[in-house]
Design a protein around this motif. Structure first.
Motif, PDB file in Angstrom:
ATOM      1  N   SER A  71      40.225  -5.320  28.556  1.00 53.86           N
ATOM      2  CA  SER A  71      41.153  -4.215  28.298  1.00 53.86           C
ATOM      3  C   SER A  71      41.349  -4.001  26.812  1.00 53.86           C
ATOM      4  N   GLU A  72      41.269  -5.066  26.000  1.00 53.43           N
ATOM      5  CA  GLU A  72      41.509  -4.835  24.574  1.00 53.43           C
ATOM      6  C   GLU A  72      40.411  -4.002  23.928  1.00 53.43           C
ATOM      7  N   ARG A  96      50.865   0.651  22.364  1.00 53.65           N
ATOM      8  CA  ARG A  96      50.646   2.091  22.418  1.00 53.65           C
ATOM      9  C   ARG A  96      51.761   2.747  21.623  1.00 53.65           C
ATOM     10  N   PRO A 137      49.776  -0.016  28.101  1.00 53.80           N
ATOM     11  CA  PRO A 137      48.622   0.097  27.193  1.00 53.80           C
ATOM     12  C   PRO A 137      47.331  -0.471  27.771  1.00 53.80           C
ATOM     13  N   PHE A 138      47.440  -1.479  28.609  1.00 53.38           N
ATOM     14  CA  PHE A 138      46.244  -2.067  29.208  1.00 53.38           C
ATOM     15  C   PHE A 138      45.978  -1.483  30.594  1.00 53.38           C
ATOM     16  N   ASN A 146      47.571  -4.910  23.047  1.00 53.96           N
ATOM     17  CA  ASN A 146      48.399  -4.440  24.146  1.00 53.96           C
ATOM     18  C   ASN A 146      49.536  -3.564  23.623  1.00 53.96           C
ATOM     19  N   GLN A 164      39.049  -1.475  25.413  1.00 52.33           N
ATOM     20  CA  GLN A 164      39.286  -0.100  25.835  1.00 52.33           C
ATOM     21  C   GLN A 164      40.429   0.533  25.061  1.00 52.33           C
ATOM     22  N   ASN A 165      41.331  -0.291  24.564  1.00 56.70           N
ATOM     23  CA  ASN A 165      42.529   0.234  23.919  1.00 56.70           C
ATOM     24  C   ASN A 165      42.229   0.611  22.468  1.00 56.70           C
TER      25      ASN A 165
END
Lengths: 580, 225
Positions: free
Chosen positions: A170-171, A181, A149-150, A179, A173-174
């Protein structure tokens, strides 16, 4: 022992399978390829006729985008010598391979791991469940087209780390800001978790037909994942009849930190600090194994002084690990924390040395490809000399005086958790477990690496395979480590500590390598495949504590529940390495 | 901590003969003083940091000097949970359950980079990026792993935090019963029960936005359940 009759030579066996067994001719690769249909019969001959009785490692490689997966086996003889590598190639869409568990029971957890993380199905495996992740998890994470996910980029260094002075997290972007999916159109309210009921039921059925004087109920007890005796986050499901353990299944993965997936995105050198965190009690040994594997690929050797420093650090680590594990074995026997306090006192002194050379107490990150990171600072060698020649032998004597002939220790340990030599070999046990069962197999002797062939030392081994012998083997190994260390501090030469210039980006030619060392827990192997890029294509750790756990069920059967705790303590697991 | 001039102040007149025997303080002060000096940690180690926690408990650093030596394996008897290591998705349901089982007053220390924010393993598919996504954290200790000194410093920081609390506002004396944190579920990925509707909505939106890409993603993946 079972290995008295190697009647056929390896070359004979290979010629018998001419045409079915193809040498792996890719550049930098070695070993043979075989088709799945002939695997079982070939391995039977390999084990019974040629004497390759020890299956060290089983793992898979995803050759994406080619529609093909590989299963890689490394076999050894317990009488010593180099490895025999065998590979299978199967289609990626439906990878099915015959299971080697009937021949080599030590393949059990390793095949489950390959199923869990790569989706390779092993036909004939008695219990093919997920091992690191939970049942119901979506996808096979180590496949090359599976993205976490990241996910940011295929390989590090990530471009996103600091663009224009801005951090991209990264959080952010998700889509779920976390973290995680999920599959499309997923409705969490409709989800029923796959519980452990099936596991419990199966275990109860397995142990149903027991003759007993009294009519008693069997009960399932979970030890862990949070339990003071499990040395971390580890769970044992046991079926009890009274106090007796009828069957036991370890459940792990509670500390599965995705070393291999992260390792395949890292550059070669970036993996070095991650190896520290595998077996976090003995980080120097982990560095050693990984450095050896990559050096094998690069075809370099460190200079003399670096070799001596490496051996010195590895043996100090062994001492540290064993004294720590004995301290905690006593914890498990009920002598709460006092013996461990004695052990930790010595450990701190060795950690001081590590801190002086590497800058960190535990996570040393000290080895480099072709040497070590820095030379010994002033005064450290004197300190080590003092430790090796005076303090540690003295304290080891003291430790032994309190414990070795202690009646309580002997009553609790003798004859408990016995593993026969045949079982130990078949279950791929390694290190002190294997040697305590009467198989004097030590990688330092059987397949010497670095400069171990120069030193005088004896391979410690036991005769009974019980907890007490494992304790004795560890004590003897500490003594032998001190013996090696005395030779090291006497002979250590002056000179450079790196071959060539230190480089941030190691240039690793394509190929595969399996580097293994005798770590304190047993044979620690690193299987690295390079395709010439800056990061490894495949990075697999043959973790000794993980594979040693395969034998836990055998040792614990028909023992008392309180002894299971001591048996687990005598295996000396570190969860960072078990789960990786 | 209770020095004489701060305790026996001018406004409270204590007879001269009792001045060395009697001290006057607020109830909060005595209450906090007794709590801060007997913080019992839960005996619970997750990863590498747990080894340094053991190191801090052993002879050289000896955190019993600060009242924290009584490690309890049961959450019911513990005051502070030291989350010492990487929190994984497989482990987080247990950690939340343990936190719920602790009796008030309870505190959480996130020891090390992993527990604080995922650390070097943050990008891992089985890693929870910080334990504070599920349980409230009082003190974060940086380091990988933090040295025993750093853990001691964190414990002292927690003591300082306790000093500022008051019986009047303490959450464990509120009339409403404390609400347990919902326990995460292990689904196709970790499911936080507090986000059910958001997950559903986002997942449906995603399938409308990128149906092609999504099926391409799934290719070659055999469903396990």
């Amino acid at each position: 022992m079972s290995v008295e009759k190697p009647v056929v030579s390896l070359a004979d066996l290979c010629s018998r399978y001419e045409g079915l067994l193809v040498p792996d001719e890719r550049q930098g690769f070695e070993g043979y390829l075989i088709s799945p249909d002939h695997l079982i019969s070939f391995c039977r001959s390999l084990r019974d006729d040629v004497g390759y009785d020890y299956l060290s490692s089983v793992t898979g490689v995803d050759n994406f985008p080619a529609e093909q997966m590989e299963v890689v086996y490394h076999f050894y003889r317990t009488t010593g010598g180099p490895s025999f590598n065998l590979k299978l190639q199967v289609s990626r869409h439906n990878p099915v391979v015959p299971s080697l568990v009937p021949l080599y029971p030590g393949a059990d957890f390793q095949e489950r791991e390959a199923w869990d993380l790569l989706g390779i199905r092993f036909e004939g495996h008695p219990d093919l469940r997920r091992i690191m992740m939970w049942e119901g998890f979506e996808g096979f994470p180590l496949r090359k087209d599976w993205r976490e996910p990241f996910f940011e980029d295929e390989a590090k260094p990530f471009k996103s780390r600091w663009p224009d002075g801005q951090v991209i997290r990264s959080e952010d972007q998700n889509p779920y800001k976390n973290n995680v999916r999920y599959p499309n159109d997923f409705d969490p309210e409709q989800w029923t978790p796959v519980g452990d009921d099936a596991l419990y039921k199966g275990m109860l059925n397995l142990s149903q037909n027991i003759q007993s004087e009294f009519k008693t109920d069997q009960i399932v007890v979970n030890l862990g994942p949070q339990h003071p005796s499990t040395h971390g986050v580890f769970r044992m499901v046991v079926v009890l009849e009274g106090e007796t353990v009828l069957s036991l299944k370890p459940v792990m993965g509670y500390l599965h930190r995705n070393h291999e997936k992260i390792g395949e995105r890292n550059t070669f050198l970036q993996n070095m600090p991650f190896t520290d965190r595998l077996d976090y009690i003995s980080s120097m040994s982990n560095n050693f194994g990984y450095a050896l594997a990559v050096e094998k690929l690069m075809g370099i050797r460190p200079p003399e002084r670096a070799e001596y420093i490496r051996v010195m650090m590895a043996e100090l680590t062994r001492f540290l690990n064993h004294i720590f594990s004995i301290g905690f074995l006593l914890n498990d026997l009920g002598a709460f924390f006092t013996p461990a306090l004695y052990a930790i006192e010595e450990r701190e002194l060795i950690l001081d040395v590590f801190e002086a050379v590497s800058g960190s107490r535990m996570m040393c990150n000290y080895f480099r490809f072709g040497g070590v990171a820095r030379d010994l600072p002033d005064g450290v060698l004197e300190k080590i000399k003092e430790l090796v020649n005076d303090r540690l032998p003295r304290k080891l004597e003291e430790f032994e005086r309190y414990l070795t002939k202690n009646d309580l220790v002997r009553i609790r340990c003798e004859g408990v958790g016995v593993l026969s030599p045949e079982e130990a070999i078949a279950l791929s046990a390694a290190g002190p477990i294997l040697r305590a069962s009467g198989v004097p197999y030590d990688v330092r002797r059987a397949d010497p690496y670095s400069i171990y062939d120069r030193f005088d030392f004896d391979v410690a081994y036991g005769l009974h395979g019980d907890i007490y012998d494992r304790y004795l083997v560890r004590v003897e190994e500490m003594r032998q480590s001190l013996r090696i260390l005395k030779q090291v501090v006497r002979d250590i030469p002056e000179g450079p500590i790196m071959s060539g210039k230190p480089q941030y980006q190691a240039r690793v030619p394509p190929g595969e390598a399996y580097g293994r060392v005798e770590g304190p827990k047993g044979e620690l192997g690193f299987y690295v495949v390079s395709n010439g890029k800056p990061n490894p294509w495949r990075y697999h750790v043959r973790a000794p504590s993980f594979i040693n756990l395969t034998s836990l069920a055998t040792m614990a059967k028909n023992q008392k529940i309180a002894d299971v705790v001591a048996i687990l303590g005598s295996i000396d697991i570190v969860l960072g390495e078990v789960d990786r | 901590m209770m020095d004489e001039d701060r305790l026996s102040r001018e406004e409270f007149s204590i007879p001269v003969e009792l001045q060395r025997q009697v001290a006057i303080a607020t109830l909060d002060k005595i209450y906090n003083w007794s709590r801060r000096n007997s913080l019992w940690p839960m005996m619970f180690g997750l990863a590498c940091c747990a080894i340094e926690m053991i190191g801090a408990a052993a002879g050289r650093y000896d955190f019993s000097r600060f009242g924290t030596e009584v490690m309890r394996p049961s959450p019911r008897q513990a005051d502070v949970m030291i989350v010492s290591g990487t929190v994984t998705k497989k482990m987080i349901p247990t950690i939340v359950r343990l936190y719920n089982q602790m009796g008030e007053p309870k505190y959480v220390i996130a020891m090390g980079a992993c527990a604080s924010g995922g650390g070097p393993f943050k990008e891992g598919y089985n890693v929870v990026p910080g334990v504070d996504r599920f349980v409230p954290v009082d003190v974060y200790i940086p380091g990988c792993p933090p040295t025993p000194q750093a853990l001691l410093y964190g414990l002292i920081a927690l003591q300082k935090k306790i000093d500022t609390e008051s019986i009047k506002t303490a959450r464990w004396y509120k009339k409403e019963p404390s609400v347990p944190i919902p326990i995460p579920v292990l689904g196709p990925d970790l499911i936080d029960p507090r986000d059910l509707s958001a997950i559903k909505e986002r997942s449906q939106k995603k399938s409308q936005e990128e149906p092609e890409a999504a099926t391409g993603d799934e290719e070659g993946i055999v469903h396990v359940s």
